[in-house]
Design an enzyme around this catalytic site. Structure first.
Site, PDB file in Angstrom:
ATOM      1  N   GLU A 278       0.862  -1.179   0.000  1.00  0.00           N
ATOM      2  CA  GLU A 278       0.000   0.000   0.000  1.00  0.00           C
ATOM      3  C   GLU A 278       0.902   1.234   0.000  1.00  0.00           C
ATOM      4  O   GLU A 278       1.770   1.357   0.880  1.00  0.00           O
ATOM      5  CB  GLU A 278      -0.903   0.000   1.232  1.00  0.00           C
ATOM      6  CG  GLU A 278      -1.897   1.137   1.255  1.00  0.00           C
ATOM      7  CD  GLU A 278      -2.801   1.101   2.477  1.00  0.00           C
ATOM      8  OE1 GLU A 278      -3.605   2.042   2.643  1.00  0.00           O
ATOM      9  OE2 GLU A 278      -2.700   0.156   3.274  1.00  0.00           O
ATOM     10  N   ARG A 498       4.896 -12.905  10.094  1.00  0.00           N
ATOM     11  CA  ARG A 498       5.537 -11.608   9.882  1.00  0.00           C
ATOM     12  C   ARG A 498       6.974 -11.674  10.377  1.00  0.00           C
ATOM     13  O   ARG A 498       7.328 -12.481  11.237  1.00  0.00           O
ATOM     14  CB  ARG A 498       4.796 -10.511  10.652  1.00  0.00           C
ATOM     15  CG  ARG A 498       3.417 -10.223  10.136  1.00  0.00           C
ATOM     16  CD  ARG A 498       2.786  -9.079  10.893  1.00  0.00           C
ATOM     17  NE  ARG A 498       3.543  -7.839  10.714  1.00  0.00           N
ATOM     18  CZ  ARG A 498       3.111  -6.652  11.113  1.00  0.00           C
ATOM     19  NH1 ARG A 498       1.941  -6.525  11.695  1.00  0.00           N
ATOM     20  NH2 ARG A 498       3.831  -5.574  10.923  1.00  0.00           N
ATOM     21  N   LYS A 508       3.474   0.879  10.418  1.00  0.00           N
ATOM     22  CA  LYS A 508       3.552   2.111   9.625  1.00  0.00           C
ATOM     23  C   LYS A 508       3.058   3.316  10.422  1.00  0.00           C
ATOM     24  O   LYS A 508       3.549   4.432  10.248  1.00  0.00           O
ATOM     25  CB  LYS A 508       2.742   1.953   8.338  1.00  0.00           C
ATOM     26  CG  LYS A 508       3.473   1.187   7.250  1.00  0.00           C
ATOM     27  CD  LYS A 508       2.749   1.287   5.926  1.00  0.00           C
ATOM     28  CE  LYS A 508       3.509   0.554   4.841  1.00  0.00           C
ATOM     29  NZ  LYS A 508       2.803   0.597   3.541  1.00  0.00           N
TER      30      LYS A 508
END
Length: 794
Positions: A278, A498, A508
């Site tokens: 993104e 992850r 983020k």
């Protein structure tokens, strides 16, 4: 006035307003670029009644309220703002406590007495109070402070102060503690910048999986092919997901033979993956793992990987991020098959949404976000769930044409509100946003959600393997449900853990806060685990890829990988590729009295440790003149048996040159400060002292050596897992960056270019920073020479 002009005018007014409340220029501009935060902050300023301005302290607290206020406690926001404006809540610690209290209270009646007690209203902490507690804590820990000096864990000591004075001003606490440390320790020395030596740890037992033993050799898992776990594309008809429904039935999602044959005809049986970031921030090391898996699987199977921008949220996306992502993907060594955008498929996605309504699997809803949340928690159907299909079609068209206000309607998928899986509770497919899109322009005012768009675009692009991290595992049911009800091709979905690295944050939201609030020097700060930061620090793509390959493609979540493991791979790489050089961080002048002032002897220094004597390209010239400089920490007035540096009457070898013996020490008027050392050298090299020092000589008589700036970096956070801390910003390492502006380097460094990497002997690996100028080179320390990975690091 054209819409663009009005928008520009509104932004200028907002910027002016934000500057009035004391936000710095950068934060104010970043805020204006984010419509959601702009709206929140404007509302907070109006609600607080400070549209004419306020002091910076109040303004920063209002900004925190706008960005962190709990949505479930909105009825009490005006009360909190009055406490802020009246300076009853005046510190970050008080505000954090207030937000926590209000979040727990929700929309229930607010007990002001409990509220004030919870956030320290009326409690005054004077500078004298803070100084008293700082002295107490310093005295209690004096022995540790004197032993470790500036390597002491200041965060822990500050924590002791905060525990005793929770409402003290954090900045004042920090200032007074720094002053106390200086009072006890004096100036920092070169030795203070060295990493403390760790005791050797016993090797972990074989069955102790929490702490695998690493060796200095290549980890064995790197020899294995990590992609063997994935099926081939022609096996996709065998791959299915069971989606249980509340009526007891089970939907088995898998491709029909006809769908799979159609897919294979288009792809020729080739593996197709996608890396779908993104574009709302810079990529970090977790994305390096995602790239390795997405691009790596395609490369392993001689397939292709798309770089696809998941650009469904125009408010958070910027061209800066889009450009950065493409650049960093290529820097990491991956070449996209095609670069696509989810926005490329907005028309197809819209048409699929219309089809979804026609098939009875979607409806237009008018519930507010809070109502949707409440109904989902109670497993209640929306009042509009069973509206006629024709009515939803008409309303969805009105949404597309901009005839319905933002926030007044959404398109929701009609899934299963009684399921045990929260991600089957009628997820939102489309929402209204009157925000121009950075890629698609102003054509659309409705935007698809991630849950709706990404699986359909995977199908459109004939992705064979849709790979993502484990937090998306519960969304697999929704992914396959949507493709099934639309009757389109279904990729193989697989989730992996992850990448969690110690002593950093990778959210983020947290990274954005570190950048926008200037806790660090931008997205490419070398202390961050952003790939731009790691590149600027001097780490190589080969080392980063070796690290993520060694971590593996497992599904075991929650493992925290020590940053030392990454540093191990960096050392392995740079040890092969980085030429040697000598730099003195804190120069101490040594005058060689038995060498003529205007003479110099060129000695050969090795660029590579295994250089052959007949290979001229593997050496560089270093002038040995009558004035040389050594590290200040390599000289002591008092010698000892376990000390190998220089001392009065003692000899050492200057690396690649000659032995020298200290004959005299020149002190300043205070009889303590050492101005210079006098020494004699042994031209016969018959003297064989044990100590070997690096050094830098004058290139010409009377001319100073090459002056360079050196930046030493340590862990950005003191704790291994700062993301788990409530006050994670309070865990920042105050000594994570040390700048040494007057270091000396050998002349061979003068032509170094930005990005060039070197090993500075005895100091570590360094890279030339982009802040370098023709007047002065700037070097960032990538890693130290010492490797702790083989001593129990994960």
């Amino acid at each position: 006035m054209p819409a663009n002009d009005e928008n520009s005018s509104d932004k200028e007014k907002c910027l002016e307003l934000f500057l009035k409340i004391g936000l710095d220029d950068r934060t104010a501009k970043n805020t204006v670029a984010n419509n959601k935060v702009t709206s929140n902050l404007t509302s907070v300023i109006n609600e607080a009644g400070v549209t004419d301005g306020c002091n910076r302290t109040v303004g920063n607290l209002l900004y925190t309220v706008a960005t962190k206020y709990p949505a479930n406690a909105l009825p009490h926001r005006s009360t909190l703002l009055q406490y802020v404006v009246s300076a009853k809540v005046k510190t970050t610690a008080q505000l954090d406590a207030a937000l926590s209290f209000l979040g727990a209270t929700g929309s229930e009646n607010l007990d002001l007495n409990q509220f004030e007690e919870a956030c320290g209203v009326g409690v005054e902490v004077s500078t004298e109070d803070i100084k008293h507690v700082v002295n107490e804590v310093a005295e209690e820990n004096k022995a540790t402070i004197l032993e470790l000096r500036y390597r002491v864990n200041v965060g822990v000591l500050l924590g002791h102060v905060r525990k005793r004075l929770p409402w003290a001003d954090a900045k004042v606490v920090k200032q007074l503690f720094d002053a106390k440390l200086y009072e006890l320790l004096g100036d920092r020395t070169a030795a203070d910048d060295e990493k403390p030596k760790k005791k050797k740890e016993k090797p972990a037992k074989v069955e102790d999986k929490a702490a695998p033993v690493a060796t200095s050799e290549k980890p064995p898992e790197e020899d294995l092919n990590p992609f063997l776990i994935f099926p081939n594309p022609d096996d996709n008809f065998k791959v299915h997901t069971e989606v249980p429904f509340s009526n007891g039935s089970i939907l088995r999602c898998c491709n029909t033979k006809a769908l799979l044959e159609k897919h294979l005809k288009v792809t020729g049986g080739k593996v197709l993956t996608r890396f779908p970031p993104e574009p709302n921030g810079y990529l970090h090391i977790g994305h390096a793992k995602a790239m390795f898996i997405d691009f790596g699987l395609a490369k392993d199977r001689v397939g292709s990987c798309y770089l696809r921008y998941d650009d469904t949220n125009p408010e958070a996306e910027k061209k800066e991020y889009i450009d950065h992502i493409e650049e960093i993907v290529r820097w990491m060594g991956w070449e996209p098959f095609k670069i696509t955008y989810t926005s490329n498929y907005f028309q197809e996605l819209y048409e699929f949404a219309v089809e979804l309504i026609r098939r009875g699997h979607a409806y237009v809803d008018h519930q507010t976000p809070d109502e949707i949340k409440e109904y989902r928690e109670k497993k209640l159907n929306s009042p509009w769930r069973d509206r006629p299909m024709s009515e939803s079609l008409k309303l969805f068209e009105d949404m597309r044409c901009g005839l319905i206000e933002e926030g007044k309607a959404t398109l929701r998928m009609k899934q299963d509100m009684q399921s045990d899986n929260y991600n089957m509770y009628d997820l939102i497919a489309y929402r209204i946003k009157f925000t121009p899109h950075p890629h698609a322009g102003d054509k659309w005012c409705i935007y698809p959600s991630y849950d709706y768009a990404h699986c359909i675009v995977d199908s459109i692009e004939n992705i064979t393997h849709s790979l993502c991290t484990l937090e998306f595992e519960t969304r697999r049911a929704s992914y396959y449900w949507l493709l099934h009800v639309l009757g389109i091709y279904q990729p193989f979905v697989w989730e992996y853990s992850r990448l969690n690295v110690s002593n950093t944050v990778m959210s983020k939201r947290k990274l954005n806060r570190l950048v926008t609030e200037k806790w660090v020097d931008g997205w490419d700060d070398p202390r961050l685990m952003t790939l731009a930061g790691l590149r600027r620090r001097g780490m190589t793509p080969a080392a980063i890829n070796a690290f993520v390959r060694g971590v593996g493609i497992t599904r075991s979540d929650g493992t925290l990988i020590s940053v030392e493991r990454l540093e191990y791979h960096v050392r392995e790489e740079l040890n092969k590729t980085a030429p040697r050089a000598m730099v003195v961080l804190h120069p101490l002048k040594v005058v060689i009295t038995n060498l003529e002032a205007n003479s110099a002897i060129d000695v050969d220094a090795k660029k590579w440790p295994d250089a052959q004597a007949d290979d001229a390209s593997a050496f560089y010239k270093v002038p040995f003149s009558n004035v040389v400089y050594i590290e200040r920490s390599d000289f002591r007035m008092q010698d000892s048996k376990d000390y190998y540096g220089l001392a009065p009457g003692k000899s050492v070898i200057l690396r690649y040159a000659f032995p020298i013996k200290c004959t005299e020490v020149i002190l300043a008027d205070d009889n303590e400060t050492i101005l210079e050392i006098r020494a004699e050298y042994d031209p016969t090299k018959k003297t064989k002292p044990k100590g070997v020092l690096h050094w830098v000589g004058q290139p010409f008589p009377g001319v100073e050596p090459l002056k360079v700036e050196v930046r030493l970096f340590e862990r950005l956070f003191l704790s291994e897992n700062p993301a788990e801390l409530d006050n994670w910003l309070g865990d920042l390492n105050p000594y994570s960056k040390v700048e040494i502006s007057n270091a000396y380097g050998v002349s061979s460094l003068k032509d170094a270019k930005v990005g060039d990497r070197f090993q500075f002997e005895r100091l570590g690996y360094f890279a030339v920073d982009q802040d370098s100028t023709p007047e002065k080179l700037v070097f960032n320390r990538t890693v130290t020479l010492k490797d702790n990975y083989g001593k129990g690091g994960k």
